[in-house]
Each structure stands twice: as C-alpha cells, then as structure tokens.
Design an enzyme around this catalytic site. Sequence first.
Site, short mmCIF file in Angstrom:
data_model
loop_
_atom_site.label_atom_id
_atom_site.label_comp_id
_atom_site.label_asym_id
_atom_site.label_seq_id
_atom_site.Cartn_x
_atom_site.Cartn_y
_atom_site.Cartn_z
N GLN A 227 50.49 21.97 29.93
CA GLN A 227 51.46 21.97 31.03
C GLN A 227 51.48 23.32 31.75
OE1 GLN A 227 52.98 19.28 32.11
NE2 GLN A 227 52.33 17.98 30.42
N LYS A 250 45.42 17.57 34.38
CA LYS A 250 46.79 18.00 34.68
C LYS A 250 46.81 19.15 35.69
CE LYS A 250 48.55 16.70 30.11
NZ LYS A 250 49.28 15.45 30.31
N CYS A 399 55.32 11.71 23.68
CA CYS A 399 54.50 12.26 22.58
C CYS A 399 55.16 13.47 21.93
CB CYS A 399 53.09 12.61 23.05
SG CYS A 399 52.18 11.21 23.67
#
Length: 446
Positions: A227, A250, A399
């Site tokens: 992230q 991502k 998750c």
Amino acid sequence: MTATQVRSAEPPMPAREPVGRNGVANFDVDRVREEFPILAEKVYGKPLVYLDSAATSQKPLAVLEAMDTFSKTANANVHRGMHALAEAATDAYEGARKSVQHFLNAKHADEIIFTKSTTEAINLVAKSWGKNLAAGDAIVLTILEHHSNIVPWLQLKDEKKIDVHWIDCDDAGNLNLRTLDEFLAKKKVKLVCVTGLSNVLGTKPDLASIVNRAHAAGARVLVDAAQLAAHEAIDVQKLDCDFLALSGHKIYGPTGIGVLYGKREILKDMPPFLGGGMMIGEVTQDHFTAADPPQRFEAGTPPIAEAVGLHAAIEWMGTLPRSEWEAHERDLVDHAGKVLSAIPGLYILGHQGNQQPANKLTSNKISGCLSFTLEGMHPHDLTDLLGKQGICLRAGHHCTQPLHRRLGITASVRLSVAVYNTKEEIDATAEAIRMIQKKFLSSPQP
Ligand SMILES: Cc1ncc(COP(=O)(O)O)c(C=O)c1O
C-alpha cells in the site's frame, strides 16, 4: 520499433505543469482522469465511482500502450536468445529492473527481484531466507498485517518451530513499540515484518524507529510496501530496511508482477526459492549450482510484458508533481473522514465512537484508505447496494482477520483513493449511503 525504444531505462520525464481543481491548488485531477479510459465507463447506467484502488489501481493509457506496443513489436523471451527480438526484450526487462531500482532508490539493480506479487515476494523471503532459521528463533509481526505477511511466517513456524510474536495496536491503530523492545530484548528475534501502511486503517507505522530498534538488536526488517508504494516515495537506502515487497498492480501497473527488494549482502547468501531454467550456473545429472541474484530468484520465464508495464507506470508516476499528488490524496481521505463520520450510525475504524472531530483525520498519519461499519447493515450488503449504483468499495476482512478480530468485528467497508479520485465521488458515496440507510434501515441512529 524495438523494445529498447518502447521502454528504455532513461530517467523519468519531467513533471508536467500543474493546473488546479478539486481542493489542492496546482493539481489538475481532470487531466489525470483523462489518462484512465476505464473511469469513463458506466456501470448499471451510472458513472463509475472507483474507490477500491487499495485492492488494485486502474491503469493509465501509458501503461496499456507500452504493454501493447511491446507485445506487437518486441515480444520474445529474455536472457535466452541472440536474435534481435530476444535482445530487445532482454533490454526492456532489464530496463524495467533499473527503473524499479531508481523508484526505490536501491543501491544496486541486482537488489531488485521480479516476482508475481507482494505475496510471492514475502513467500520468497520466508521460504529462502527462512531456511536458515532454527527452532527457538523468533519473528515479530504486527497486528496490522495483511495475510500475505502472516501466513508465510505461520507456515515457517510449523516447519521450523520458530516463535511468532505479535505487536498489538491501540484503538487508533498505533503500534505498541514497547512490546517490540521487549521481544527484541530476548535476543532471539531474527526478523521484524511490518506493513508500511495499513490496508484497513490507513495508518503508517513508524518505520524508521522500527528499523532502528530492530537493527540495534541484530534483527532484520521486512517492509510490506504493497500500500505504501502507491502513496509515498520510498527510499530503501534511507529507510535501511533489509527487505521490501510491493505489487505492480497497486501502483498503476499491471497484475502479475511484484518486486522484492533485498540488500545485496543478504541476497547473496540466500538459497534459491524455486528451481528451473535461468536460475542456475550449471546443471549435471545429480547436481546444480545457483546463479547470482537476481536471476537466482527468477526461475522460469518471468513476467516480461508486465515488467514493461511496470516500467511505464513508474515513468508515468514520475510525470505527476509528487507533493501536489500526495496533498490531493490527503485531501480526499480527510474529506471522506468528514462526510462519512457525519452519517449517523457510521463508525470509522480507528476512530471509535464516531465522536472524532472532523479534523482528527487530517493528520498525516492516515493515507490512502479508511474503513468503517454501518450500524444495522452487513458490509457486504452495503457494498452490494452501492455497487448497483456504480460505486465500487470493498467489503470483508480485507485479508486482515487478526486485525478485525482485534477490533472486535468480522468485516468492514473500505474506501480507498488513488490520484484520479475526486471529492465529488466521495460526496456521491456518502449521499448514496444516506439514501440506502433511509430506504433499508427503518430507524437509523439519531
Ligand atoms: C498491505 C498489503 N500487503 C500485501 C498485499 C498482497 O498483495 P498482492 O495480492 O498483490 O500479493 C496487499 C493486497 O491488498 C496489501 O494490501
């Protein structure tokens, strides 16, 4: 056109001239959006509102076209052939490695290993570096971790009889680093695994402090940057982490490619992860020798077109004015915190009680996403109803079952932003939640 022309390892293009709209002066979100064809799509006849970039970001034309051009003009396998296409493909693949090296400010290109994903990168460390662990050695995890940074270590725990220690967080998602010190004092900790940015709370652990503490105790540090890499520039030399993992999909790149960064002196002593073509020095009928890193860890045909796409994504990100981009995203998350927390019965995780002043989220500590629950409605039902209006948010445990259990819930709704999102999209989401509440919940909180 050759692959070298398609994507070379040239320095990124200069940042484009900023313009300005949607809160942050000098940031033209409309111009950014034009580069993402999917954002013009309609879903159930409604404009697409994509607020699920923490799951996967959308891809700009620059990435789609680079991969298309590579496949049409320069496709071949890498490190195998002498012909023109093979050389062009190899140049493109190794050019992508150099671009990742610059992206992370790694000292050497051979510290960059291409994997399939963050998940595979972490598994590589667990299965290769982890081979040297012995019963009684310990790994430290944080309660914020994604299953990708939990399960490989639990597998190793079963296999090697190592201990796995956990750092807890407070109700706002801040890690309790005193516990880390206590674990480190026992002198058995070999590795600390920590996310750079929680994919649920949007909080950022103090990586510099964690690395310092771990190194002082002789432990290595692995950063899950799946992230973080989408929202902040990363400098692995400054951070001094030993391993760092990320996923191309991502950070505006394609699926099917990830990166493991590892310090050269550590990688050189690690055994291969997978066996097969290209990872060897020599093979006889009863023996093989391993190639040097990074090839040692890239058995078989690698994700070549995907590496070209990742290179294009990194170049594309390099054209955005970084500080305005980050300010724009911070603005979006703050705005989301403000408009969502004003909805009765909506609770933002890490901001329990829903009593937080709107400006509590304006801290630099929250990036990229926030998650919430809505009283009286399961997260799956809410995202299903939002989805019917073209609004894409994610529901579930993301998750992170240990974190959700720690927070006393089984699931939440996550709103995550990328550089292409707007405040109008967040307002439309908040408005849709209010409408859903009105229609389906007979007595919302006063
Ligand atoms: C913090 C974090 N780590 C790891 C992963 C796993 O990434 P991938 O599925 O690309 O391997 C994710 C995916 O959402 C994530 O958010």
